[in-house]
Write a protein that holds these residues in place. Sequence first.
Motif, PDB file in Angstrom:
ATOM      1  N   ALA A 139       0.776  -1.113  -0.104  1.00  0.00           N
ATOM      2  CA  ALA A 139       0.093  -0.079  -0.132  1.00  0.00           C
ATOM      3  C   ALA A 139       0.923   1.329  -0.113  1.00  0.00           C
ATOM      4  O   ALA A 139       0.575   2.192  -0.656  1.00  0.00           O
ATOM      5  CB  ALA A 139      -0.991   0.116   1.155  1.00  0.00           C
ATOM      6  N   ARG A 140       1.901   1.202   0.746  1.00  0.00           N
ATOM      7  CA  ARG A 140       2.763   2.376   0.746  1.00  0.00           C
ATOM      8  C   ARG A 140       3.455   2.574  -0.588  1.00  0.00           C
ATOM      9  O   ARG A 140       3.484   3.749  -1.116  1.00  0.00           O
ATOM     10  CB  ARG A 140       4.184   2.153   1.761  1.00  0.00           C
ATOM     11  N   THR A 141       3.892   1.517  -1.368  1.00  0.00           N
ATOM     12  CA  THR A 141       4.377   1.633  -2.554  1.00  0.00           C
ATOM     13  C   THR A 141       3.405   2.059  -3.586  1.00  0.00           C
ATOM     14  O   THR A 141       3.760   3.081  -4.498  1.00  0.00           O
ATOM     15  CB  THR A 141       4.866   0.509  -3.076  1.00  0.00           C
ATOM     16  N   ALA A 142       2.086   1.759  -3.605  1.00  0.00           N
ATOM     17  CA  ALA A 142       0.977   2.205  -4.433  1.00  0.00           C
ATOM     18  C   ALA A 142       0.939   3.826  -4.310  1.00  0.00           C
ATOM     19  O   ALA A 142       0.615   4.597  -5.365  1.00  0.00           O
ATOM     20  CB  ALA A 142      -0.234   1.290  -4.253  1.00  0.00           C
ATOM     21  N   LEU A 157      -4.407   1.634  -5.567  1.00  0.00           N
ATOM     22  CA  LEU A 157      -4.415   3.089  -4.782  1.00  0.00           C
ATOM     23  C   LEU A 157      -5.528   3.224  -4.165  1.00  0.00           C
ATOM     24  O   LEU A 157      -5.759   3.946  -3.000  1.00  0.00           O
ATOM     25  CB  LEU A 157      -3.959   4.264  -5.903  1.00  0.00           C
ATOM     26  N   LEU A 158      -6.965   3.267  -4.961  1.00  0.00           N
ATOM     27  CA  LEU A 158      -8.211   3.403  -4.302  1.00  0.00           C
ATOM     28  C   LEU A 158      -8.426   2.630  -3.096  1.00  0.00           C
ATOM     29  O   LEU A 158      -8.830   3.322  -2.003  1.00  0.00           O
ATOM     30  CB  LEU A 158      -9.163   3.357  -5.280  1.00  0.00           C
ATOM     31  N   ASP A 159      -7.960   1.388  -2.921  1.00  0.00           N
ATOM     32  CA  ASP A 159      -8.214   0.808  -1.872  1.00  0.00           C
ATOM     33  C   ASP A 159      -7.230   1.189  -0.566  1.00  0.00           C
ATOM     34  O   ASP A 159      -7.721   1.192   0.584  1.00  0.00           O
ATOM     35  CB  ASP A 159      -7.564  -0.700  -2.315  1.00  0.00           C
ATOM     36  N   VAL A 160      -5.974   1.507  -0.926  1.00  0.00           N
ATOM     37  CA  VAL A 160      -5.285   2.183   0.150  1.00  0.00           C
ATOM     38  C   VAL A 160      -5.667   3.463   0.689  1.00  0.00           C
ATOM     39  O   VAL A 160      -6.003   3.801   2.030  1.00  0.00           O
ATOM     40  CB  VAL A 160      -3.836   2.781  -0.556  1.00  0.00           C
ATOM     41  N   LEU A 194      -4.073  14.364  -6.212  1.00  0.00           N
ATOM     42  CA  LEU A 194      -4.589  13.474  -7.342  1.00  0.00           C
ATOM     43  C   LEU A 194      -5.620  14.074  -7.944  1.00  0.00           C
ATOM     44  O   LEU A 194      -5.775  13.941  -9.323  1.00  0.00           O
ATOM     45  CB  LEU A 194      -5.075  11.897  -6.821  1.00  0.00           C
ATOM     46  N   LEU A 195      -6.651  14.721  -7.328  1.00  0.00           N
ATOM     47  CA  LEU A 195      -7.918  15.359  -8.133  1.00  0.00           C
ATOM     48  C   LEU A 195      -7.274  16.635  -8.744  1.00  0.00           C
ATOM     49  O   LEU A 195      -8.087  16.997  -9.973  1.00  0.00           O
ATOM     50  CB  LEU A 195      -9.029  15.818  -7.086  1.00  0.00           C
ATOM     51  N   LEU A 196      -6.124  17.363  -8.389  1.00  0.00           N
ATOM     52  CA  LEU A 196      -5.770  18.358  -9.150  1.00  0.00           C
ATOM     53  C   LEU A 196      -4.795  17.967 -10.452  1.00  0.00           C
ATOM     54  O   LEU A 196      -4.872  18.763 -11.368  1.00  0.00           O
ATOM     55  CB  LEU A 196      -4.644  19.251  -8.202  1.00  0.00           C
ATOM     56  N   ALA A 197      -4.692  16.702 -10.320  1.00  0.00           N
ATOM     57  CA  ALA A 197      -3.584  16.425 -11.487  1.00  0.00           C
ATOM     58  C   ALA A 197      -4.462  16.021 -12.756  1.00  0.00           C
ATOM     59  O   ALA A 197      -5.842  15.809 -12.498  1.00  0.00           O
ATOM     60  CB  ALA A 197      -3.083  15.012 -11.234  1.00  0.00           C
ATOM     61  N   PRO A 206     -14.345   8.284 -10.666  1.00  0.00           N
ATOM     62  CA  PRO A 206     -15.600   8.121  -9.964  1.00  0.00           C
ATOM     63  C   PRO A 206     -15.141   7.713  -8.356  1.00  0.00           C
ATOM     64  O   PRO A 206     -15.672   8.278  -7.434  1.00  0.00           O
ATOM     65  CB  PRO A 206     -16.531   7.264 -10.655  1.00  0.00           C
ATOM     66  N   GLY A 207     -14.288   6.644  -8.493  1.00  0.00           N
ATOM     67  CA  GLY A 207     -13.875   6.035  -7.161  1.00  0.00           C
ATOM     68  C   GLY A 207     -13.036   7.047  -6.452  1.00  0.00           C
ATOM     69  O   GLY A 207     -13.150   7.193  -5.304  1.00  0.00           O
TER      70      GLY A 207
END
Length: 454
Positions: A139-142, A157-160, A194-197, A206-207
């Motif tokens: 999870a850290r790596t993702a 990533l979303l699961d993280v 991430l949303l700004l990217a 959506p997720g």
Amino acid sequence: MSQHDRHLGAATLKRLRRSRGMSLADTARALIDVATRLGQPLDSSCASVQRSVARWESTRPILPSERYQLLLAHLYARRSDGETALGSGSGSDFAELLDALRHLGESEQAVVELRRLLVRTSTDDNNGLDLLALLGPQARTALATALADPRQADEVLLDVLRTGVSDVNREVGSLPFVRLQLLLAPVVESCRRLLLADDVPASLLPGLRTVTAQAYTLAGRLAFETRDDAASHSLYTAATEAAGKLGTPWRRAMVHMSHALVTLYSTPGLEGAGRLVDAAVRDARAGDSIVVRARAHALQAEVTARAGGRQAARQARAALCLAWYDLDGDHSGDPATSSFTAAHLRGFEGVTSLYVGDPAAAHDEFARSAAALTRPRDQVQRAIVTSDQALARLRLGDPRSAAALLHECVDATSATGGRVATIRLREARRQLRPWRREDWVADLDDHMIEALGA
């Protein structure tokens, strides 16, 4: 628990030990060192502890005692570089230890409490635990990979991010809000970046917006609890925007309800909270979640009842009837994971009775609600309900009994630092002013000063 399960648990413990290059004797010495570091030195010799370790891994394994479980948890929660890692995913030694304990026969409740204790003691040790400590190595790596190159963001990533939000939310009532705020901050910042990217894969948006709405909503509540109302309002605004782009109205209703509650206690009057509640009800009625609809009607009943008057009483009772109708319906397949239950609804029913009904009925409703709010994360809500129950006792002419009940609220409120619970507690204390010269009121004041500083 089958023999196969026990063998699997023993094999997991052996694999964990060997993965760290430790012999049985090395493990025994490590556990003794952990006990000493925790200020709970073992009376047993190294040879005795080594025999215990061997029994956990034998062909007829036994479950480690609670004390040894705690020592093992501290041992495997710390990586070789000394950093704490309480990840729940694959690759986490701590997560594998918890699985081993389950296979050896430990109850799920005990395992959950052990993890909660590790989170609590880790924040005590480190003056605030980075959320990355709650994530496993993968999870850290993702997370690091996606932040460096948003094009590589994926479902992992979303699961993280979801895990980060749920882990912090799970600790509400167990850890002070200021520490929860520190734990959640990395997820909030990750969602923002991430949303700004511009190059996050469109299929993930959506997720990402869903988890962003959840993270911002929880962060808004935590900012309110730590008395940063400007930050709270900003976070709720961002959460509303993210939820509004999902096409699932019940999710935006969840944001509105949380925002309405903090507005009720941070803004004078009922107008602001009322507007948000009305918006929540509209979204909830347009959405697919019956549970969210029930909660929205319950909150509408409380805000309406606080206005007072006959018309408000009728409208509040009607909203409560709708809430019970929704909550008594079929919730199978409900898309919301809200923990709103009959116990919570009785609390809203009690508040309604307190303002526009019978204080005796309110008292009994509060009592039933408090008795059912037994989980650690219910501690904040239980303190609120119990403070309201004390107000009901006051209106029934029993101030001394009300003061006795408020002592319970002081302890619960002190443990979490809950702002709403504190407000409700102080309001109940103000109602005791006519008896301020009584010894039992002085005892309550002393308790509040000692525990809350005021």
